[in-house]
Design a protein around this motif. Structure first.
Motif, PDB file in Angstrom:
ATOM      1  N   ALA A  45      35.160 -14.170   9.487  1.00 27.21           N
ATOM      2  CA  ALA A  45      36.616 -14.029   9.363  1.00 27.21           C
ATOM      3  C   ALA A  45      37.366 -15.143  10.097  1.00 27.21           C
ATOM      4  O   ALA A  45      38.423 -15.593   9.637  1.00 27.21           O
ATOM      5  CB  ALA A  45      37.054 -12.666   9.885  1.00 27.21           C
ATOM      6  N   PHE A  46      36.827 -15.616  11.216  1.00 31.65           N
ATOM      7  CA  PHE A  46      37.534 -16.639  11.991  1.00 31.65           C
ATOM      8  C   PHE A  46      37.569 -17.995  11.300  1.00 31.65           C
ATOM      9  O   PHE A  46      38.298 -18.893  11.721  1.00 31.65           O
ATOM     10  CB  PHE A  46      36.932 -16.780  13.395  1.00 31.65           C
ATOM     11  N   ALA A  47      36.805 -18.186  10.234  1.00 30.73           N
ATOM     12  CA  ALA A  47      36.763 -19.484   9.554  1.00 30.73           C
ATOM     13  C   ALA A  47      38.155 -19.924   9.108  1.00 30.73           C
ATOM     14  O   ALA A  47      38.472 -21.113   9.113  1.00 30.73           O
ATOM     15  CB  ALA A  47      35.805 -19.426   8.369  1.00 30.73           C
ATOM     16  N   LYS A  48      39.001 -18.973   8.748  1.00 36.79           N
ATOM     17  CA  LYS A  48      40.363 -19.307   8.289  1.00 36.79           C
ATOM     18  C   LYS A  48      41.154 -20.064   9.349  1.00 36.79           C
ATOM     19  O   LYS A  48      42.037 -20.844   9.025  1.00 36.79           O
ATOM     20  CB  LYS A  48      41.113 -18.045   7.879  1.00 36.79           C
ATOM     21  N   ALA A  49      40.833 -19.830  10.617  1.00 38.29           N
ATOM     22  CA  ALA A  49      41.546 -20.521  11.697  1.00 38.29           C
ATOM     23  C   ALA A  49      41.302 -22.031  11.665  1.00 38.29           C
ATOM     24  O   ALA A  49      42.115 -22.805  12.161  1.00 38.29           O
ATOM     25  CB  ALA A  49      41.134 -19.953  13.050  1.00 38.29           C
ATOM     26  N   PHE A  50      40.181 -22.456  11.086  1.00 39.66           N
ATOM     27  CA  PHE A  50      39.836 -23.875  11.027  1.00 39.66           C
ATOM     28  C   PHE A  50      40.259 -24.532   9.713  1.00 39.66           C
ATOM     29  O   PHE A  50      40.437 -25.742   9.657  1.00 39.66           O
ATOM     30  CB  PHE A  50      38.320 -24.049  11.183  1.00 39.66           C
ATOM     31  N   MET A  51      40.374 -23.742   8.664  1.00 39.49           N
ATOM     32  CA  MET A  51      40.607 -24.302   7.331  1.00 39.49           C
ATOM     33  C   MET A  51      41.968 -24.963   7.227  1.00 39.49           C
ATOM     34  O   MET A  51      42.949 -24.496   7.787  1.00 39.49           O
ATOM     35  CB  MET A  51      40.469 -23.210   6.275  1.00 39.49           C
ATOM     36  N   GLY A  52      41.993 -26.073   6.513  1.00 38.36           N
ATOM     37  CA  GLY A  52      43.220 -26.826   6.303  1.00 38.36           C
ATOM     38  C   GLY A  52      43.081 -28.244   6.827  1.00 38.36           C
ATOM     39  O   GLY A  52      42.010 -28.685   7.237  1.00 38.36           O
ATOM     40  N   ARG A  53      44.183 -28.935   6.792  1.00 37.11           N
ATOM     41  CA  ARG A  53      44.213 -30.348   7.173  1.00 37.11           C
ATOM     42  C   ARG A  53      44.726 -30.483   8.600  1.00 37.11           C
ATOM     43  O   ARG A  53      45.744 -29.891   8.959  1.00 37.11           O
ATOM     44  CB  ARG A  53      45.095 -31.109   6.199  1.00 37.11           C
ATOM     45  N   TRP A  54      44.021 -31.289   9.372  1.00 33.97           N
ATOM     46  CA  TRP A  54      44.350 -31.552  10.769  1.00 33.97           C
ATOM     47  C   TRP A  54      44.555 -33.047  10.961  1.00 33.97           C
ATOM     48  O   TRP A  54      43.762 -33.851  10.474  1.00 33.97           O
ATOM     49  CB  TRP A  54      43.212 -31.092  11.665  1.00 33.97           C
ATOM     50  N   ARG A  55      45.567 -33.429  11.674  1.00 35.68           N
ATOM     51  CA  ARG A  55      45.852 -34.835  11.989  1.00 35.68           C
ATOM     52  C   ARG A  55      45.069 -35.224  13.233  1.00 35.68           C
ATOM     53  O   ARG A  55      45.232 -34.615  14.293  1.00 35.68           O
ATOM     54  CB  ARG A  55      47.349 -34.986  12.229  1.00 35.68           C
ATOM     55  N   ILE A  56      44.188 -36.218  13.112  1.00 38.25           N
ATOM     56  CA  ILE A  56      43.449 -36.710  14.283  1.00 38.25           C
ATOM     57  C   ILE A  56      44.413 -37.555  15.114  1.00 38.25           C
ATOM     58  O   ILE A  56      44.921 -38.569  14.641  1.00 38.25           O
ATOM     59  CB  ILE A  56      42.205 -37.529  13.870  1.00 38.25           C
ATOM     60  N   VAL A  57      44.665 -37.112  16.332  1.00 38.93           N
ATOM     61  CA  VAL A  57      45.642 -37.786  17.200  1.00 38.93           C
ATOM     62  C   VAL A  57      45.005 -38.571  18.336  1.00 38.93           C
ATOM     63  O   VAL A  57      45.681 -39.367  18.991  1.00 38.93           O
ATOM     64  CB  VAL A  57      46.675 -36.774  17.761  1.00 38.93           C
ATOM     65  N   GLU A  58      43.710 -38.339  18.558  1.00 40.66           N
ATOM     66  CA  GLU A  58      43.051 -39.025  19.675  1.00 40.66           C
ATOM     67  C   GLU A  58      41.547 -39.032  19.456  1.00 40.66           C
ATOM     68  O   GLU A  58      40.976 -38.050  18.973  1.00 40.66           O
ATOM     69  CB  GLU A  58      43.376 -38.265  20.964  1.00 40.66           C
ATOM     70  N   MET A  59      40.914 -40.169  19.790  1.00 38.06           N
ATOM     71  CA  MET A  59      39.454 -40.261  19.787  1.00 38.06           C
ATOM     72  C   MET A  59      39.036 -41.015  21.040  1.00 38.06           C
ATOM     73  O   MET A  59      39.746 -41.923  21.494  1.00 38.06           O
ATOM     74  CB  MET A  59      38.940 -40.962  18.526  1.00 38.06           C
ATOM     75  N   ASP A  60      37.899 -40.625  21.601  1.00 40.51           N
ATOM     76  CA  ASP A  60      37.439 -41.246  22.847  1.00 40.51           C
ATOM     77  C   ASP A  60      36.999 -42.693  22.664  1.00 40.51           C
ATOM     78  O   ASP A  60      37.204 -43.526  23.537  1.00 40.51           O
ATOM     79  CB  ASP A  60      36.256 -40.466  23.438  1.00 40.51           C
ATOM     80  N   THR A  61      36.377 -42.999  21.530  1.00 35.07           N
ATOM     81  CA  THR A  61      35.753 -44.309  21.324  1.00 35.07           C
ATOM     82  C   THR A  61      36.714 -45.347  20.753  1.00 35.07           C
ATOM     83  O   THR A  61      36.565 -46.530  21.023  1.00 35.07           O
ATOM     84  CB  THR A  61      34.523 -44.161  20.416  1.00 35.07           C
ATOM     85  N   TRP A  62      37.685 -44.920  19.960  1.00 38.30           N
ATOM     86  CA  TRP A  62      38.591 -45.858  19.290  1.00 38.30           C
ATOM     87  C   TRP A  62      40.021 -45.626  19.738  1.00 38.30           C
ATOM     88  O   TRP A  62      40.437 -44.493  19.961  1.00 38.30           O
ATOM     89  CB  TRP A  62      38.486 -45.695  17.777  1.00 38.30           C
ATOM     90  N   ASP A  63      40.786 -46.725  19.834  1.00 35.93           N
ATOM     91  CA  ASP A  63      42.182 -46.591  20.251  1.00 35.93           C
ATOM     92  C   ASP A  63      43.046 -46.106  19.084  1.00 35.93           C
ATOM     93  O   ASP A  63      42.633 -46.123  17.929  1.00 35.93           O
ATOM     94  CB  ASP A  63      42.719 -47.884  20.864  1.00 35.93           C
ATOM     95  N   ASN A  64      44.243 -45.667  19.407  1.00 33.77           N
ATOM     96  CA  ASN A  64      45.120 -45.068  18.407  1.00 33.77           C
ATOM     97  C   ASN A  64      45.522 -46.036  17.299  1.00 33.77           C
ATOM     98  O   ASN A  64      45.758 -45.611  16.173  1.00 33.77           O
ATOM     99  CB  ASN A  64      46.349 -44.458  19.070  1.00 33.77           C
ATOM    100  N   ASP A  65      45.612 -47.331  17.592  1.00 28.35           N
ATOM    101  CA  ASP A  65      45.943 -48.303  16.539  1.00 28.35           C
ATOM    102  C   ASP A  65      44.862 -48.323  15.467  1.00 28.35           C
ATOM    103  O   ASP A  65      45.154 -48.439  14.283  1.00 28.35           O
ATOM    104  CB  ASP A  65      46.119 -49.707  17.123  1.00 28.35           C
TER     105      ASP A  65
END
Length: 113
Positions: free
Chosen positions: A6-26
């Motif tokens: 049932a909790f799968a619905k909490a993850f479903m959909g589109r998410w904007r990646i705003v930060e990654m450890d290895t690559w800068d935001n540009d």
């Protein structure tokens, strides 16, 4: 088809990646705005010059709900594959790790679009 928790619905959909450890935001938005999308059994992501299609499974990690995935796609023009996972973090954000097979790995943070 395996039954989804049932909790799968909490993850479903589109998410904007705003930060990654290895690559800068540009780099994240180099080709198009970085995102990760989870469907019932599949999904996709884009960041920088990396694009992948997901095979998704919902389950638990360390006792908490999570989504785990393998992926195939491209890193620049080269075929690439890997795996990853994500869990719901604070303030409704998604936190996880994405691995490129025989290459880089990075933590990421995403916000629901």
């Amino acid at each position: 088809m395996a039954r989804r928790p049932a909790f799968a619905k909490a993850f479903m959909g589109r998410w904007r990646i705003v930060e990654m450890d290895t690559w800068d935001n540009d780099y994240l938005d180099l080709v198009e705005p970085a995102f990760i999308h989870f469907g019932a059994e599949d999904g996709a992501f884009v960041f920088g010059a990396v694009k992948g299609w997901l095979d998704v499974r919902y389950g638990a990690r360390n006792g908490s709900a999570c989504v785990e995935f393998s992926w195939e796609g491209f890193n620049d023009a080269d075929p690439a594959s890997g795996r990853g996972w994500a869990a719901l973090g604070t303030a409704g954000r998604l936190v996880g790790d994405l691995f490129i097979h025989n290459s880089d790995c990075s933590g990421f943070v995403a916000e629901r679009e």
